[in-house]
Design a protein around this motif. Structure first.
Motif, PDB file in Angstrom:
ATOM      1  N   MET A  24       2.223  -7.235   1.922  1.00 15.08           N
ATOM      2  CA  MET A  24       1.979  -6.204   2.933  1.00 15.08           C
ATOM      3  C   MET A  24       1.352  -4.961   2.298  1.00 15.08           C
ATOM      4  O   MET A  24       0.451  -4.308   2.879  1.00 15.08           O
ATOM      5  N   SER A  25       1.832  -4.631   1.079  1.00 21.24           N
ATOM      6  CA  SER A  25       1.258  -3.482   0.371  1.00 21.24           C
ATOM      7  C   SER A  25      -0.206  -3.738   0.025  1.00 21.24           C
ATOM      8  O   SER A  25      -1.076  -2.861   0.194  1.00 21.24           O
ATOM      9  N   ILE A  26      -0.475  -4.981  -0.439  1.00 19.71           N
ATOM     10  CA  ILE A  26      -1.855  -5.355  -0.761  1.00 19.71           C
ATOM     11  C   ILE A  26      -2.718  -5.300   0.495  1.00 19.71           C
ATOM     12  O   ILE A  26      -3.880  -4.820   0.482  1.00 19.71           O
ATOM     13  N   LYS A  27      -2.167  -5.795   1.599  1.00 18.84           N
ATOM     14  CA  LYS A  27      -2.912  -5.778   2.864  1.00 18.84           C
ATOM     15  C   LYS A  27      -3.212  -4.350   3.293  1.00 18.84           C
ATOM     16  O   LYS A  27      -4.324  -4.040   3.774  1.00 18.84           O
ATOM     17  N   THR A  28      -2.186  -3.483   3.120  1.00 21.53           N
ATOM     18  CA  THR A  28      -2.399  -2.084   3.486  1.00 21.53           C
ATOM     19  C   THR A  28      -3.514  -1.483   2.641  1.00 21.53           C
ATOM     20  O   THR A  28      -4.408  -0.774   3.161  1.00 21.53           O
ATOM     21  N   GLN A  29      -3.453  -1.754   1.326  1.00 22.76           N
ATOM     22  CA  GLN A  29      -4.506  -1.248   0.451  1.00 22.76           C
ATOM     23  C   GLN A  29      -5.871  -1.819   0.853  1.00 22.76           C
ATOM     24  O   GLN A  29      -6.898  -1.111   0.835  1.00 22.76           O
ATOM     25  N   PHE A  30      -5.831  -3.129   1.175  1.00 23.41           N
ATOM     26  CA  PHE A  30      -7.086  -3.766   1.589  1.00 23.41           C
ATOM     27  C   PHE A  30      -7.626  -3.131   2.864  1.00 23.41           C
ATOM     28  O   PHE A  30      -8.853  -2.883   3.001  1.00 23.41           O
ATOM     29  N   ASP A  31      -6.697  -2.868   3.799  1.00 23.48           N
ATOM     30  CA  ASP A  31      -7.118  -2.227   5.046  1.00 23.48           C
ATOM     31  C   ASP A  31      -7.699  -0.843   4.777  1.00 23.48           C
ATOM     32  O   ASP A  31      -8.726  -0.445   5.366  1.00 23.48           O
ATOM     33  N   LEU A  32      -7.046  -0.127   3.857  1.00 21.36           N
ATOM     34  CA  LEU A  32      -7.561   1.212   3.512  1.00 21.36           C
ATOM     35  C   LEU A  32      -8.947   1.121   2.875  1.00 21.36           C
ATOM     36  O   LEU A  32      -9.863   1.900   3.201  1.00 21.36           O
ATOM     37  N   LYS A  33      -9.073   0.147   1.973  1.00 13.91           N
ATOM     38  CA  LYS A  33     -10.363  -0.025   1.310  1.00 13.91           C
ATOM     39  C   LYS A  33     -11.432  -0.480   2.308  1.00 13.91           C
ATOM     40  O   LYS A  33     -12.595  -0.089   2.209  1.00 13.91           O
ATOM     41  N   SER A  34     -10.968  -1.339   3.262  1.00 20.50           N
ATOM     42  CA  SER A  34     -11.934  -1.772   4.292  1.00 20.50           C
ATOM     43  C   SER A  34     -12.391  -0.595   5.134  1.00 20.50           C
ATOM     44  O   SER A  34     -13.609  -0.466   5.471  1.00 20.50           O
ATOM     45  N   GLU A  35     -11.479   0.297   5.483  1.00 14.68           N
ATOM     46  CA  GLU A  35     -11.852   1.479   6.244  1.00 14.68           C
ATOM     47  C   GLU A  35     -12.815   2.366   5.435  1.00 14.68           C
ATOM     48  O   GLU A  35     -13.818   2.895   5.962  1.00 14.68           O
ATOM     49  N   ALA A  36     -12.440   2.486   4.131  1.00 13.25           N
ATOM     50  CA  ALA A  36     -13.322   3.310   3.275  1.00 13.25           C
ATOM     51  C   ALA A  36     -14.705   2.684   3.170  1.00 13.25           C
ATOM     52  O   ALA A  36     -15.748   3.381   3.188  1.00 13.25           O
ATOM     53  N   LEU A  37     -14.706   1.348   3.043  1.00 14.23           N
ATOM     54  CA  LEU A  37     -15.988   0.640   2.951  1.00 14.23           C
ATOM     55  C   LEU A  37     -16.787   0.813   4.239  1.00 14.23           C
ATOM     56  O   LEU A  37     -18.025   1.020   4.200  1.00 14.23           O
ATOM     57  N   ASN A  38     -16.085   0.707   5.346  1.00 11.62           N
ATOM     58  CA  ASN A  38     -16.766   0.902   6.631  1.00 11.62           C
ATOM     59  C   ASN A  38     -17.365   2.313   6.714  1.00 11.62           C
ATOM     60  O   ASN A  38     -18.478   2.514   7.209  1.00 11.62           O
ATOM     61  N   GLU A  39     -16.580   3.296   6.257  1.00 12.26           N
ATOM     62  CA  GLU A  39     -17.075   4.664   6.256  1.00 12.26           C
ATOM     63  C   GLU A  39     -18.314   4.802   5.355  1.00 12.26           C
ATOM     64  O   GLU A  39     -19.287   5.463   5.695  1.00 12.26           O
ATOM     65  N   LEU A  40     -18.208   4.123   4.172  1.00  9.80           N
ATOM     66  CA  LEU A  40     -19.342   4.169   3.247  1.00  9.80           C
ATOM     67  C   LEU A  40     -20.569   3.517   3.863  1.00  9.80           C
ATOM     68  O   LEU A  40     -21.713   4.017   3.712  1.00  9.80           O
TER      69      LEU A  40
END
Length: 335
Positions: free
Chosen positions: A289-305
């Motif tokens: 779940m922690s990895i997923k959360t990090q992945f979700d955060l990174k996905s959001e950051a990637l989307n923003e990028l």
């Protein structure tokens, strides 16, 4: 059985308890004839087994009234005690044998024991016995001697003299009386010989009947002792079976307890292992779940990028268009 009876070993122990033939017959309800046969074969009525119990103790305990009477007649002591210090009176009272207790009290109240049955101490003439053994004062082998004839003749003459007065002497009268006396005696001898033959025949018949009776009594005692031994073997088999069954039950209970303990231990181990696996699984789930959360955060950051990059590219395209316009304008000016 016949070996120890014929060999005079009727007093030998027959089992591990030290019981003799009299003990077993008294226990098995043996008849009076069987007891008389053993006692007539020199069985001791007061011998004790390993528990110091006499045949009379056994007869009192099992209520064998005939055996009690016979043993008392043969001198068994009702006051003898066993290893528990119990007399025959106490044994009969504990066993609730009322008739036996009355017989013991009746015996005790008498000044002397009842006489032995006549058939036990009266000798039976043998088949070879003569009439002299049966008829007192006479022998079949005796002969009419002259002395006996003279004495008998003299007695006859004296008897006649006392009845008829003075004796008349004369050889003819003596000869007549002698002949008469001889005829009477000869007739008596003939009668006695006939009686002798008849009695000898009766003696032989009685001896044969006695032998048959003894054989029947032997077989009866053998059967009773064999039956008692079989009963003892059956009791021993039952005892061993019960003991074996108890051991099996105890072993089954022990095995069941061990199996239950083993199952409980295994259950506790499985529960502990299940809790450990559950904790590990929960930990892994948390990590994922922690990895997923990090992945979700990174996905959001990637989307923003990506959005920023599109904006930058759009801006770049605008700038490039402007540059082209500027170059075109520059070229125009230069021309």
């Amino acid at each position: 059985m016949s070996e120890w009876v014929e060999g005079g070993n009727v007093n030998q122990p027959l089992d591990n308890e030290g019981n003799r033939a009299l003990h077993l017959v008294c226990q098995s309800g043996g008849s009076e004839d069987a007891l008389l046969f053993l006692l007539g074969s020199r069985a001791e009525p007061s011998l004790q087994n390993h528990h110091q119990a006499t045949p009379l103790h056994w007869a009192c305990n099992f209520g064998n009234l005939e055996a009690v009477r016979v043993l008392l007649q043969f001198g068994a002591d009702p006051l003898a005690v066993d290893n528990q210090r119990r007399s025959c009176f106490q044994v009969a009272e504990e066993a609730a044998q009322t008739e036996v207790l009355q017989e013991l009290r009746k015996y005790k109240s008498n000044s002397s024991p009842v006489g032995m049955p006549e058939s036990l101490h009266r000798p039976v003439p043998s088949a070879e016995g003569s009439i002299g053994e049966l008829t007192p004062g006479f022998s079949s082998s005796s002969q009419l001697t002259p002395q006996f004839l003279s004495t008998a003749q003299e007695q006859r003459i004296k008897a006649n003299a006392s009845n008829s007065g003075p004796v008349q002497s004369g050889p003819s009268k003596l000869a007549v009386e002698s002949d008469e006396l001889m005829a009477v005696l000869q007739k008596r001898v003939t009668e006695l010989q006939k009686q002798n033959l008849a009695l000898e025949s009766q003696v032989r018949s009685a001896e044969e009947n006695k032998k048959r009776l003894e054989q029947a009594l032997k077989e009866k005692v053998e059967l009773q002792v064999l039956t008692q031994q079989q009963r003892m073997e059956i009791d021993e088999y039952k005892y061993r079976s019960a003991k074996k069954e108890k051991e099996l039950q105890q072993k089954a209970s022990s095995d069941k307890a061990k199996a239950t303990a083993s199952l409980e231990s295994e259950k506790l181990h499985l529960e502990a292992e299940s809790r450990r696996l559950k904790d590990r699984l929960e930990q892994e789930i948390e990590e994922k779940m922690s990895i997923k959360t990090q992945f979700d955060l990174k996905s959001e950051a990637l989307n923003e990028l990506q959005t920023t990059l599109r904006v930058v590219r759009a801006e770049k395209a605008k700038v490039e268009v402007q540059v082209v316009d500027i170059e075109s304008f520059k070229n125009t000016i230069l021309e």
